[in-house]
Design a protein around this motif. Sequence first.
Motif, PDB file in Angstrom:
ATOM      1  N   LYS A  35     -50.308  -1.051  17.862  1.00 52.98           N
ATOM      2  CA  LYS A  35     -50.603  -2.341  18.497  1.00 52.98           C
ATOM      3  C   LYS A  35     -50.519  -3.428  17.438  1.00 52.98           C
ATOM      4  O   LYS A  35     -51.225  -3.393  16.441  1.00 52.98           O
ATOM      5  N   LEU A  36     -49.635  -4.385  17.672  1.00 53.00           N
ATOM      6  CA  LEU A  36     -49.451  -5.498  16.756  1.00 53.00           C
ATOM      7  C   LEU A  36     -49.970  -6.776  17.405  1.00 53.00           C
ATOM      8  O   LEU A  36     -49.662  -7.046  18.566  1.00 53.00           O
ATOM      9  N   THR A  37     -50.744  -7.552  16.662  1.00 57.11           N
ATOM     10  CA  THR A  37     -51.235  -8.838  17.147  1.00 57.11           C
ATOM     11  C   THR A  37     -50.658  -9.928  16.261  1.00 57.11           C
ATOM     12  O   THR A  37     -50.767  -9.856  15.041  1.00 57.11           O
ATOM     13  N   ASN A  38     -50.033 -10.907  16.870  1.00 57.04           N
ATOM     14  CA  ASN A  38     -49.428 -12.020  16.137  1.00 57.04           C
ATOM     15  C   ASN A  38     -50.429 -13.175  16.101  1.00 57.04           C
ATOM     16  O   ASN A  38     -50.613 -13.885  17.081  1.00 57.04           O
ATOM     17  N   TRP A  39     -51.077 -13.360  14.957  1.00 55.50           N
ATOM     18  CA  TRP A  39     -52.050 -14.439  14.793  1.00 55.50           C
ATOM     19  C   TRP A  39     -51.409 -15.714  14.263  1.00 55.50           C
ATOM     20  O   TRP A  39     -52.096 -16.713  14.063  1.00 55.50           O
TER      21      TRP A  39
ATOM     22  N   THR B  57     -50.488 -15.432  19.122  1.00 53.28           N
ATOM     23  CA  THR B  57     -51.797 -14.979  19.627  1.00 53.28           C
ATOM     24  C   THR B  57     -51.691 -13.894  20.697  1.00 53.28           C
ATOM     25  O   THR B  57     -52.632 -13.664  21.448  1.00 53.28           O
ATOM     26  N   LYS B  58     -50.578 -13.204  20.774  1.00 55.87           N
ATOM     27  CA  LYS B  58     -50.391 -12.132  21.763  1.00 55.87           C
ATOM     28  C   LYS B  58     -50.303 -10.778  21.074  1.00 55.87           C
ATOM     29  O   LYS B  58     -49.996 -10.680  19.888  1.00 55.87           O
ATOM     30  N   ASP B  59     -50.566  -9.729  21.851  1.00 54.37           N
ATOM     31  CA  ASP B  59     -50.438  -8.357  21.391  1.00 54.37           C
ATOM     32  C   ASP B  59     -49.146  -7.771  21.915  1.00 54.37           C
ATOM     33  O   ASP B  59     -48.651  -8.156  22.968  1.00 54.37           O
TER      34      ASP B  59
END
Length: 130
Positions: free
Chosen positions: A28-32, A79-81
Amino acid sequence: DILVDGKLCDCDIVVNCKVGDPVPLEVKLTNWSKHSVGPFALTVTPYQDYQNGVHNYELQDAITFVGSNTFYIDSVKPTKDSVYFGALLFLYTGDFYLNIKFHEDNCSRELPLSWFCLPSVHIRAVEPVV
């Protein structure tokens, strides 16, 4: 986050699995960041660590992937996974590790630095209970 067989992997956790049973793998990757990231590929490579500085990546007779060991990702929005699923099949007992590498297709977009700090994944393949 990385989950193996439904268990969150952390640097101190060893995930046990049975030889011959498919083991689910979830990344699971989250783009901050403030920008979309992609396209890129994520490759999972198993290896054995002999604890003397030598790593064995020639494991095609010991581990196989159900599907592919590479995930191709178009983009991850700010801000999405984004979650990617795969499975491993261990053919022999032993202690194995997963090396996860990113490959950018577009050099003008940098991947978030936190993605290069994914936890070490240690998997112990054991004989099935008869």
